[in-house]
Design a protein around this motif. Structure first.
Motif, PDB file in Angstrom:
ATOM      1  N   SER A  36      44.368  38.261  40.218  1.00 20.35           N
ATOM      2  CA  SER A  36      43.734  37.118  39.554  1.00 20.35           C
ATOM      3  C   SER A  36      42.658  37.596  38.580  1.00 20.35           C
ATOM      4  O   SER A  36      42.339  36.904  37.614  1.00 20.35           O
ATOM      5  CB  SER A  36      43.114  36.176  40.594  1.00 20.35           C
ATOM      6  N   ALA A  37      42.085  38.776  38.839  1.00 16.37           N
ATOM      7  CA  ALA A  37      41.025  39.280  37.955  1.00 16.37           C
ATOM      8  C   ALA A  37      41.355  40.690  37.482  1.00 16.37           C
ATOM      9  O   ALA A  37      40.465  41.441  37.070  1.00 16.37           O
ATOM     10  CB  ALA A  37      39.691  39.266  38.686  1.00 16.37           C
ATOM     11  N   SER A  38      42.621  41.069  37.556  1.00 20.57           N
ATOM     12  CA  SER A  38      43.031  42.410  37.137  1.00 20.57           C
ATOM     13  C   SER A  38      44.499  42.327  36.715  1.00 20.57           C
ATOM     14  O   SER A  38      45.134  41.300  36.907  1.00 20.57           O
ATOM     15  CB  SER A  38      42.869  43.403  38.296  1.00 20.57           C
ATOM     16  N   LEU A  94      37.324  44.522  49.395  1.00 22.30           N
ATOM     17  CA  LEU A  94      36.629  44.293  48.130  1.00 22.30           C
ATOM     18  C   LEU A  94      37.023  42.965  47.479  1.00 22.30           C
ATOM     19  O   LEU A  94      36.273  42.433  46.663  1.00 22.30           O
ATOM     20  CB  LEU A  94      36.955  45.423  47.130  1.00 22.30           C
ATOM     21  N   ALA A  95      38.227  42.455  47.792  1.00 22.73           N
ATOM     22  CA  ALA A  95      38.715  41.243  47.115  1.00 22.73           C
ATOM     23  C   ALA A  95      37.744  40.098  47.362  1.00 22.73           C
ATOM     24  O   ALA A  95      37.321  39.871  48.494  1.00 22.73           O
ATOM     25  CB  ALA A  95      40.102  40.870  47.630  1.00 22.73           C
ATOM     26  N   ALA A  96      37.402  39.398  46.307  1.00 20.32           N
ATOM     27  CA  ALA A  96      36.402  38.330  46.449  1.00 20.32           C
ATOM     28  C   ALA A  96      36.358  37.479  45.203  1.00 20.32           C
ATOM     29  O   ALA A  96      36.881  37.854  44.150  1.00 20.32           O
ATOM     30  CB  ALA A  96      35.011  38.955  46.673  1.00 20.32           C
ATOM     31  N   ARG A 187      25.648  46.571  50.854  1.00 18.20           N
ATOM     32  CA  ARG A 187      25.121  45.692  49.807  1.00 18.20           C
ATOM     33  C   ARG A 187      25.032  46.474  48.508  1.00 18.20           C
ATOM     34  O   ARG A 187      24.068  47.218  48.285  1.00 18.20           O
ATOM     35  CB  ARG A 187      23.731  45.194  50.193  1.00 18.20           C
ATOM     36  N   PHE A 188      26.046  46.299  47.656  1.00 21.05           N
ATOM     37  CA  PHE A 188      26.055  47.000  46.362  1.00 21.05           C
ATOM     38  C   PHE A 188      25.015  46.370  45.444  1.00 21.05           C
ATOM     39  O   PHE A 188      24.923  45.144  45.369  1.00 21.05           O
ATOM     40  CB  PHE A 188      27.407  46.838  45.653  1.00 21.05           C
ATOM     41  N   SER A 189      24.298  47.207  44.710  1.00 22.87           N
ATOM     42  CA  SER A 189      23.459  46.653  43.639  1.00 22.87           C
ATOM     43  C   SER A 189      24.342  46.485  42.391  1.00 22.87           C
ATOM     44  O   SER A 189      25.570  46.456  42.509  1.00 22.87           O
ATOM     45  CB  SER A 189      22.240  47.539  43.394  1.00 22.87           C
ATOM     46  N   ASN A 190      23.764  46.374  41.195  1.00 23.10           N
ATOM     47  CA  ASN A 190      24.572  46.091  39.992  1.00 23.10           C
ATOM     48  C   ASN A 190      25.313  47.348  39.535  1.00 23.10           C
ATOM     49  O   ASN A 190      24.684  48.311  39.098  1.00 23.10           O
ATOM     50  CB  ASN A 190      23.662  45.608  38.857  1.00 23.10           C
ATOM     51  N   ILE A 191      26.631  47.284  39.623  1.00 22.26           N
ATOM     52  CA  ILE A 191      27.437  48.482  39.352  1.00 22.26           C
ATOM     53  C   ILE A 191      27.872  48.493  37.879  1.00 22.26           C
ATOM     54  O   ILE A 191      28.232  47.443  37.334  1.00 22.26           O
ATOM     55  CB  ILE A 191      28.705  48.495  40.229  1.00 22.26           C
ATOM     56  N   TYR A 192      27.857  49.686  37.291  1.00 24.55           N
ATOM     57  CA  TYR A 192      28.379  49.822  35.927  1.00 24.55           C
ATOM     58  C   TYR A 192      29.199  51.108  35.883  1.00 24.55           C
ATOM     59  O   TYR A 192      29.099  51.954  36.777  1.00 24.55           O
ATOM     60  CB  TYR A 192      27.219  49.867  34.901  1.00 24.55           C
ATOM     61  N   ARG A 198      36.953  44.405  32.055  1.00 22.82           N
ATOM     62  CA  ARG A 198      37.107  42.972  32.310  1.00 22.82           C
ATOM     63  C   ARG A 198      35.863  42.336  32.933  1.00 22.82           C
ATOM     64  O   ARG A 198      35.842  41.124  33.148  1.00 22.82           O
ATOM     65  CB  ARG A 198      38.253  42.748  33.305  1.00 22.82           C
ATOM     66  N   LYS A 199      34.868  43.111  33.298  1.00 21.19           N
ATOM     67  CA  LYS A 199      33.744  42.571  34.074  1.00 21.19           C
ATOM     68  C   LYS A 199      32.796  41.718  33.221  1.00 21.19           C
ATOM     69  O   LYS A 199      32.583  41.988  32.047  1.00 21.19           O
ATOM     70  CB  LYS A 199      32.932  43.706  34.712  1.00 21.19           C
ATOM     71  N   GLY A 200      32.200  40.727  33.888  1.00 23.38           N
ATOM     72  CA  GLY A 200      31.193  39.903  33.225  1.00 23.38           C
ATOM     73  C   GLY A 200      29.796  40.409  33.512  1.00 23.38           C
ATOM     74  O   GLY A 200      28.815  39.714  33.296  1.00 23.38           O
TER      75      GLY A 200
HETATM   76  N1  LIG Z   1      30.694  44.883  40.334  1.00 25.58           N
HETATM   77  C1  LIG Z   1      29.480  44.697  40.864  1.00 25.58           C
HETATM   78  O1  LIG Z   1      28.448  44.941  40.214  1.00 25.58           O
HETATM   79  C2  LIG Z   1      29.330  44.234  42.300  1.00 25.58           C
HETATM   80  C3  LIG Z   1      28.041  44.119  42.836  1.00 25.58           C
HETATM   81  C4  LIG Z   1      27.879  43.696  44.144  1.00 25.58           C
HETATM   82  C5  LIG Z   1      29.003  43.418  44.914  1.00 25.58           C
HETATM   83  N2  LIG Z   1      30.255  43.531  44.370  1.00 25.58           N
HETATM   84  C6  LIG Z   1      31.403  43.212  45.221  1.00 25.58           C
HETATM   85  O2  LIG Z   1      32.302  44.302  45.176  1.00 25.58           O
HETATM   86  C7  LIG Z   1      33.643  43.832  45.292  1.00 25.58           C
HETATM   87  C8  LIG Z   1      34.486  44.376  44.161  1.00 25.58           C
HETATM   88  O3  LIG Z   1      33.944  43.927  42.926  1.00 25.58           O
HETATM   89  P1  LIG Z   1      34.604  44.318  41.526  1.00 25.58           P
HETATM   90  O4  LIG Z   1      33.484  44.417  40.568  1.00 25.58           O
HETATM   91  O5  LIG Z   1      35.558  45.429  41.672  1.00 25.58           O
HETATM   92  O6  LIG Z   1      35.414  42.973  41.201  1.00 25.58           O
HETATM   93  P2  LIG Z   1      36.771  42.803  40.375  1.00 25.58           P
HETATM   94  O7  LIG Z   1      36.850  41.363  39.985  1.00 25.58           O
HETATM   95  O8  LIG Z   1      36.908  43.828  39.313  1.00 25.58           O
HETATM   96  O9  LIG Z   1      37.881  43.104  41.477  1.00 25.58           O
HETATM   97  C9  LIG Z   1      38.197  42.183  42.480  1.00 25.58           C
HETATM   98  C10 LIG Z   1      39.694  42.286  42.718  1.00 25.58           C
HETATM   99  O10 LIG Z   1      40.033  41.369  43.763  1.00 25.58           O
HETATM  100  C11 LIG Z   1      41.217  40.685  43.404  1.00 25.58           C
HETATM  101  N3  LIG Z   1      41.193  39.398  44.108  1.00 25.58           N
HETATM  102  C12 LIG Z   1      40.362  38.350  43.865  1.00 25.58           C
HETATM  103  N4  LIG Z   1      40.648  37.353  44.710  1.00 25.58           N
HETATM  104  C13 LIG Z   1      41.649  37.778  45.517  1.00 25.58           C
HETATM  105  C14 LIG Z   1      42.367  37.174  46.585  1.00 25.58           C
HETATM  106  N5  LIG Z   1      42.104  35.936  46.987  1.00 25.58           N
HETATM  107  N6  LIG Z   1      43.337  37.907  47.190  1.00 25.58           N
HETATM  108  C15 LIG Z   1      43.615  39.172  46.784  1.00 25.58           C
HETATM  109  N7  LIG Z   1      42.972  39.776  45.762  1.00 25.58           N
HETATM  110  C16 LIG Z   1      42.002  39.087  45.133  1.00 25.58           C
HETATM  111  C17 LIG Z   1      41.155  40.550  41.887  1.00 25.58           C
HETATM  112  O11 LIG Z   1      42.439  40.373  41.300  1.00 25.58           O
HETATM  113  C18 LIG Z   1      40.538  41.895  41.490  1.00 25.58           C
HETATM  114  O12 LIG Z   1      41.526  42.880  41.258  1.00 25.58           O
HETATM  115  C19 LIG Z   1      33.550  42.315  45.351  1.00 25.58           C
HETATM  116  O13 LIG Z   1      33.595  41.912  46.690  1.00 25.58           O
HETATM  117  C20 LIG Z   1      32.192  42.020  44.747  1.00 25.58           C
HETATM  118  O14 LIG Z   1      31.673  40.796  45.207  1.00 25.58           O
HETATM  119  C21 LIG Z   1      30.440  43.943  43.091  1.00 25.58           C
END
Ligand SMILES: NC(=O)c1ccc[n+]([C@@H]2O[C@H](COP(=O)([O-])OP(=O)(O)OC[C@H]3O[C@@H](n4cnc5c(N)ncnc54)[C@H](O)[C@@H]3O)[C@@H](O)[C@H]2O)c1
Length: 332
Positions: A36-38, A94-96, A187-192, A198-200
């Motif tokens: 859904s997000a990849s 990680l999915a969320a 608890r991840f902080s802000n990842i880059y 694709r990230k916001g």
């Molecule tokens: N990126 C950050 O800065 C950050 C910071 C704190 C926490 N997090 C957490 O880390 C995790 C990974 O984040 P990310 O940045 O890689 O996000 P991302 O959106 O790049 O990846 C999330 C993946 O989950 C998949 N997904 C979403 N809903 C799903 C569902 N219902 N079933 C199966 N797959 C599903 C999406 O298709 C996507 O590939 C998340 O749980 C997020 O909340 C991220």
């Protein structure tokens, strides 16, 4: 070790899997992602992820000859979750529904994904008897708390996302105590970093806007602070949380402890753009969201003591590397 990574095709997941495949060549990985997000083609576009095999609905999940398998499915579907978790040693969940904005727009969907989906994954992990369950949390559960955030502060989420991630942490703790599932919430902080096209997130959005020659939108006056962590430091923390023996029901901050304002971040990015011969960044004022906290940074001493983890990448160096990746990605 057999790793199931939910959301494995996303930003964190794809970097994590690349690191597992290079650091632990005898391990096998299966991704559960609904894309859904990849996008599958982006995920599997370059080594070592190019060896990914999409699994047919009746294919065995853990084939000894396959290093990286992909199940296209949803964490809200228990049958899919049971199929994916059976036989796994480690689950990295990680999915969320990621981020504050989408959770404010649709709190019910956020809860279905982040609470219901996490409960499904814990049930699957319990039935499979996994050795470790690692849950991706965030700084958002802490919310309106005076930083630095630690594992012991009283959480006060400022968004539905913070509330649903806090519920996920709570279920991880409960499953460790009630059912003996060895959980670790991070608890991840802000990842880059690379693979964040694709990230916001603020770094990815700023780089995309500036590369497109558009003004960068700074919401508010830019004095709000965040703790920016490089993806390589983060994936190392996940691998340690998954493989350090004796952990159960634990919670760790994964952060640099450095407080950087959006204005400071922009100044650093400006330097990197100049060094890469790109035009100067223009800036435009945007609205500050109500759920956006003013200050956010965390103390990761517990992870240092118990996981032996410390961040290694400096922000300036990490931003240069990230910009380089974005420039190459656009060219490829
Ligand atoms: N990126 C950050 O800065 C950050 C910071 C704190 C926490 N997090 C957490 O880390 C995790 C990974 O984040 P990310 O940045 O890689 O996000 P991302 O959106 O790049 O990846 C999330 C993946 O989950 C998949 N997904 C979403 N809903 C799903 C569902 N219902 N079933 C199966 N797959 C599903 C999406 O298709 C996507 O590939 C998340 O749980 C997020 O909340 C991220």
């Amino acid at each position: 070790m057999k790793w199931l990574v939910t959301g494995g095709a996303g930003f964190v997941g794809s970097n994590l899997i690349a690191s597992i495949l290079s650091e632990r060549p005898d391990d096998r990985v299966v991704v559960l992602d609904n894309f859904s997000a990849s996008a599958y083609d982006e995920f599997a576009s370059a080594p070592p992820l190019a060896q990914a095999e999409r699994l047919a609905p009746d294919a065995p999940v853990w084939d000894a000859n396959r290093t990286l398998g992909v199940i296209e499915g949803d964490i809200r579907d228990m049958e899919t979750v049971e199929r994916a978790t059976a036989g796994a040693d480690i689950v990295v969940h990680l999915a969320a529904n990621t981020g504050v904005g989408p959770s404010v727009e649709n709190p019910r969907l956020d809860s279905e994904m982040n609470i219901g989906g996490t409960l499904n994954m814990l049930e699957g992990a319990r039935a499979a008897g996994v050795k470790r369950f690692v849950f991706a949390s965030s700084g958002a559960p802490a919310g309106l708390t005076e930083p630095p955030i630690t594992e012991t502060i009283a959480p006060r989420p400022a968004s539905p996302y913070g509330a649903s991630k806090l519920a996920g942490e709570a279920y991880c703790c409960a499953y460790a105590v009630a059912f003996g599932v060895p959980t670790v919430a991070l608890r991840f902080s802000n990842i880059y970093g690379p693979r964040s096209w694709r990230k916001g997130s603020v770094v990815a959005t700023f780089i995309r806007q500036a590369m497109a020659g558009e003004p960068i939108t700074v919401n508010g006056d830019g004095t709000q602070t965040r703790d920016f962590i490089h993806i390589d430091d983060l994936t190392r923390a996940i691998r340690l949380a998954a493989t350090t023996s004796g952990l159960s029901g634990e919670l760790y901050q994964v952060a640099t402890g450095c407080e950087t304002s959006v204005n400071q971040l922009l100044a650093l990015l400006q330097e990197k753009f100049e060094a890469a011969g790109l035009p100067a960044i223009k800036r435009r004022q945007g609205e500050r969201a109500a759920a956006d906290v003013q200050r956010n940074f965390a103390d990761a001493s517990k992870a240092a003591q118990e996981l032996g983890w410390r961040p290694q990448k400096d922000l300036s160096e990490g931003l240069a590397e990230t910009l380089d990746w974005f420039l190459h990605y656009r060219r490829d």
